[in-house]
Design a protein around this motif. Structure first.
Motif, short mmCIF file in Angstrom:
data_model
loop_
_atom_site.label_atom_id
_atom_site.label_comp_id
_atom_site.label_asym_id
_atom_site.label_seq_id
_atom_site.Cartn_x
_atom_site.Cartn_y
_atom_site.Cartn_z
N GLN A 195 -19.15 -4.96 -4.94
CA GLN A 195 -20.59 -5.56 -5.49
C GLN A 195 -21.35 -4.33 -6.13
N GLN A 196 -20.89 -3.15 -5.49
CA GLN A 196 -21.82 -2.04 -5.93
C GLN A 196 -21.55 -1.08 -7.10
N LEU A 197 -20.30 -0.91 -7.42
CA LEU A 197 -19.52 -0.19 -8.37
C LEU A 197 -19.77 -0.96 -9.58
N LYS A 198 -20.31 0.01 -10.82
CA LYS A 198 -20.44 -0.13 -12.01
C LYS A 198 -19.07 0.21 -12.73
N LEU A 199 -18.51 1.62 -12.24
CA LEU A 199 -17.61 2.21 -12.96
C LEU A 199 -16.93 3.06 -11.90
N LEU A 200 -15.65 2.85 -11.66
CA LEU A 200 -14.74 3.82 -10.83
C LEU A 200 -13.57 4.05 -11.80
N TRP A 201 -13.65 5.61 -12.02
CA TRP A 201 -12.43 5.94 -12.94
C TRP A 201 -11.48 6.98 -12.19
N ILE A 202 -10.34 6.86 -12.30
CA ILE A 202 -9.42 7.75 -11.90
C ILE A 202 -8.11 7.94 -12.63
N SER A 203 -8.07 9.21 -13.01
CA SER A 203 -7.03 9.50 -13.95
C SER A 203 -6.47 11.03 -13.37
N CYS A 204 -5.23 11.21 -13.92
CA CYS A 204 -4.30 12.19 -13.67
C CYS A 204 -3.25 12.27 -14.50
N GLY A 205 -2.69 13.42 -14.79
CA GLY A 205 -1.61 13.99 -15.63
C GLY A 205 -0.23 13.63 -14.88
N ASP A 206 0.79 13.08 -15.58
CA ASP A 206 1.99 12.79 -14.74
C ASP A 206 2.74 14.32 -14.59
N GLN A 207 2.44 15.20 -15.27
CA GLN A 207 3.02 16.53 -14.90
C GLN A 207 2.04 17.55 -13.66
N ASP A 208 1.09 16.61 -13.27
CA ASP A 208 0.42 17.19 -12.38
C ASP A 208 0.88 17.13 -10.80
N GLY A 209 0.94 18.28 -10.19
CA GLY A 209 1.73 17.99 -8.85
C GLY A 209 0.68 17.30 -8.02
N LEU A 210 -0.51 17.11 -8.07
CA LEU A 210 -1.61 16.34 -7.21
C LEU A 210 -1.67 15.07 -7.53
N ILE A 211 -0.59 14.62 -8.52
CA ILE A 211 -1.05 13.10 -8.90
C ILE A 211 -1.05 12.07 -7.67
N ASN A 212 -0.47 12.42 -6.50
CA ASN A 212 -0.08 11.25 -5.77
C ASN A 212 -1.59 11.26 -4.89
N PHE A 213 -2.41 12.12 -5.11
CA PHE A 213 -3.82 11.70 -4.28
C PHE A 213 -4.51 10.96 -5.15
N SER A 214 -4.32 10.59 -6.46
CA SER A 214 -4.88 9.62 -7.33
C SER A 214 -4.23 8.57 -7.07
N LYS A 215 -2.80 8.50 -7.15
CA LYS A 215 -2.02 7.31 -7.21
C LYS A 215 -2.33 6.57 -5.76
N ARG A 216 -2.33 7.28 -4.76
CA ARG A 216 -2.64 6.36 -3.23
C ARG A 216 -4.07 5.77 -3.53
N THR A 217 -4.88 6.47 -4.09
CA THR A 217 -6.15 5.89 -3.96
C THR A 217 -6.35 4.53 -4.88
N HIS A 218 -5.51 4.57 -6.04
CA HIS A 218 -5.23 3.37 -7.03
C HIS A 218 -4.46 2.34 -6.24
N ASP A 219 -3.45 2.71 -5.79
CA ASP A 219 -2.63 1.60 -4.96
C ASP A 219 -3.49 1.09 -3.91
N TYR A 220 -4.35 1.62 -3.31
CA TYR A 220 -5.11 0.99 -2.17
C TYR A 220 -6.19 0.19 -2.81
#
Length: 547
Positions: free
Chosen positions: A215-240
């Protein structure tokens, strides 16, 4: 950097309420342009009750800034090894934003670049991973909400409500942005995490109430490079978020690492969505990258000289569209609107053009979910100088009266009309190429390729297109084998690829002509259009590779 999920193909897929979003950044998007209005970067000093000292932040005000206006605010955060100057020194947001303002792609906004390390000695020195310094990044939430935002809203002309307040950041700042933004939806409606770091809370803590977030979000943007070792933190958020059907944009950048190549690209894309009334996720009309748009311009052979026959008006696929470039009441067409591409495709009373069978062949050759759109602005008899925005007025001043009457239909600026319509088209799809048929009136002009290059580069600059992503196809004039009156011009046209690397020449060999030896027959226009299509298909046909 090319933003693609598939090799050589930009795809824009919708997964329930999650949007996988990609768009190519144009070359030079982060290069300062001297001849455009520029915003201003200043340093502000505010007192922090949270930290117990005065603190610094940078603030960017947009071109044309005036204290009599009120602006939304984006708070843009740095990474663990940076400070308030990290974005400024390495990402140059002021350059990226200035260029976007020059292209009329941004809502006017103020951008604040704070120091996200809320401690008395907030310098990025020594052991940046020391526990007290890491803890200071979490403490910045209180400093931001209780000290910095109130200072900005007291001292600058800003809109002080959640609908006009955004937060985004890179790495550690990306984690902060998700933590603070999603944790305070009564304060922020626009949230972006670029390559968010391990400080990002687990999704269940970030969004404990998915319905409230919807109801409250107008834009939520999550992005990461596929060669970035931290991608799982973005992916788990996206999956949820995906599992709970919370609208958001999720972008995975092939070949992207944990660096400013990714983060500058993110800012370029993210900023264009901010503070716009039509950017409500779930209802926003985003450009469809499966709608391929082609710009067409030139003189009479692009305008359409041959009589339209019955076969040209039937069996035109709904997937083949034309944007009207002027009002044609007799055709029930309005300028700037899309219609099924039944000829005429140029002006209200023009004839068959190569664009007709160019589009038909593309529709027949590409997957069923691909649509084709053409925008055709052409003027019979004109020189290429008519499309040079710097000299067209001078050219028109000496043009014959019969040509002037056609030019007036484009408000005395065919180039401007082409750009105007192309910008409108970019709201619906992606410009994939440019078609040119012109040269007869420049026969013998060895500077023609250079003049065409200027028009091409102006189009790319004015529309934010990348040279290497948008090919230019130029058709030959009537060939010597048909006794072409301007056949000698083909030697000059054939030299175009040596001047424009992404230009290609479409042969007119063997195409039949009418007695004037300047224009093709209807059958020849159909074949010429197919030849344009064959070349374009070589350049754009998608090659799908699982990534």
């Amino acid at each position: 950097m090319k933003q693609t999920f598939f090799v050589a193909f930009m795809i824009f897929s919708f997964i329930v309420n999650a949007q996988k979003y990609t768009e190519s950044t144009p070359s030079g998007f982060d290069v300062s342009r001297p001849n455009i209005p520029h915003g201003k970067i200043d340093t502000l000093v505010y007192h922090s009750e949270t930290v117990g000292t005065n603190r610094r932040a940078l603030i960017y005000t947009p071109p044309g800034y005036s204290s009599s206006n009120k602006y939304p605010v984006l708070y843009l955060l740095h990474g663990i090894g940076g400070d308030e100057k990290e974005w400024f020194n390495q990402g140059q947001p002021q350059v990226i934003l200035d260029n976007l303002y020059a292209e009329d792609k941004l809502a006017p906004m103020i951008v604040v670049l704070p120091n996200g390390r809320a401690m008395k000695d907030d310098r990025a020195i020594g052991n940046i991973m020391a526990p007290d310094k890491v803890a200071a990044f979490a403490a910045f939430e209180k400093d931001l909400l209780n000290d910095l935002i109130p200072f900005v809203e007291k001292n600058y002309p800003v809109l002080a409500d959640r609908d006009h307040r955004g937060i985004a950041g890179l790495s550690m700042g990306g984690g902060q942005s998700l933590n603070f933004g999603l944790g305070n939806l009564d304060e922020f409606a626009w949230v972006g995490g670029f390559s968010s770091a391990p400080n990002t809370k687990t999704p269940e803590l970030l969004v404990p109430d998915p319905e409230k977030a919807k109801q409250q979000l107008k834009l939520l943007w999550i992005s990461c490079g596929d060669q970035d070792g931290l991608i799982n933190f973005s992916k788990r958020t996206h999956d949820y978020l995906e599992a709970n059907e919370v609208p958001h944009i999720y972008q995975v950048i092939p070949g992207g690492y944990h660096d400013f190549n990714v983060w500058k690209d993110n800012l370029w894309q993210f900023s264009q969505l901010l503070f716009k009334s039509d950017c409500m996720l779930g209802s926003q009309q985003m450009p469809d990258p499966k709608f391929y748009i082609f710009l067409c311009f030139g003189q009479s052979n692009m305008e359409g000289n041959a009589r339209i026959e019955a076969q040209d008006t039937i069996h035109v696929s709904e997937r083949f569209r034309v944007m009207a470039t002027l009002d044609c009441p007799e055709l029930n067409r309005e300028k700037g609107q899309w219609y099924t591409a039944v000829p005429p495709l140029c002006r209200c009373n023009t004839g068959l053009t190569p664009a007709d069978y160019f589009g038909r062949m593309l529709v027949d050759s590409l997957p069923d979910d691909i649509r084709i759109g053409v925008i055709n602005v052409a003027v019979g008899g004109c020189k290429i100088e008519l499309f040079d925005k710097d000299s067209c007025a001078e050219y028109i001043a000496t043009a014959p009266s019969w040509m002037v009457s056609w030019i007036k239909q484009y408000d005395d600026n065919p180039y401007g009309r082409l750009v105007e319509m192309a910008k409108e088209a970019q709201k619906a799809g992606v410009i994939k190429g440019i078609l040119l048929h012109q040269g007869e009136s420049n026969t013998g002009d060895h500077q023609w390729p250079v003049k065409v290059k200027k028009v091409y580069e102006n189009l790319c600059a004015d529309l934010g297109l990348s040279y290497d992503a948008v090919p230019l196809l130029a058709g030959e004039t009537v060939n010597a084998d048909q006794g072409g009156a301007c056949a000698s011009m083909n030697e000059i046209i054939d030299n175009l690829p040596s001047v424009i690397p992404n230009a290609y020449v479409v042969s007119s060999k063997g195409l039949a002509v009418i007695p004037d030896k300047l224009h093709f027959t209807a059958a020849a226009y159909r074949e010429l259009g197919r030849r344009y299509a064959e070349k374009m298909l070589e350049l754009i046909r998608p090659v799908v590779v699982n990534h």
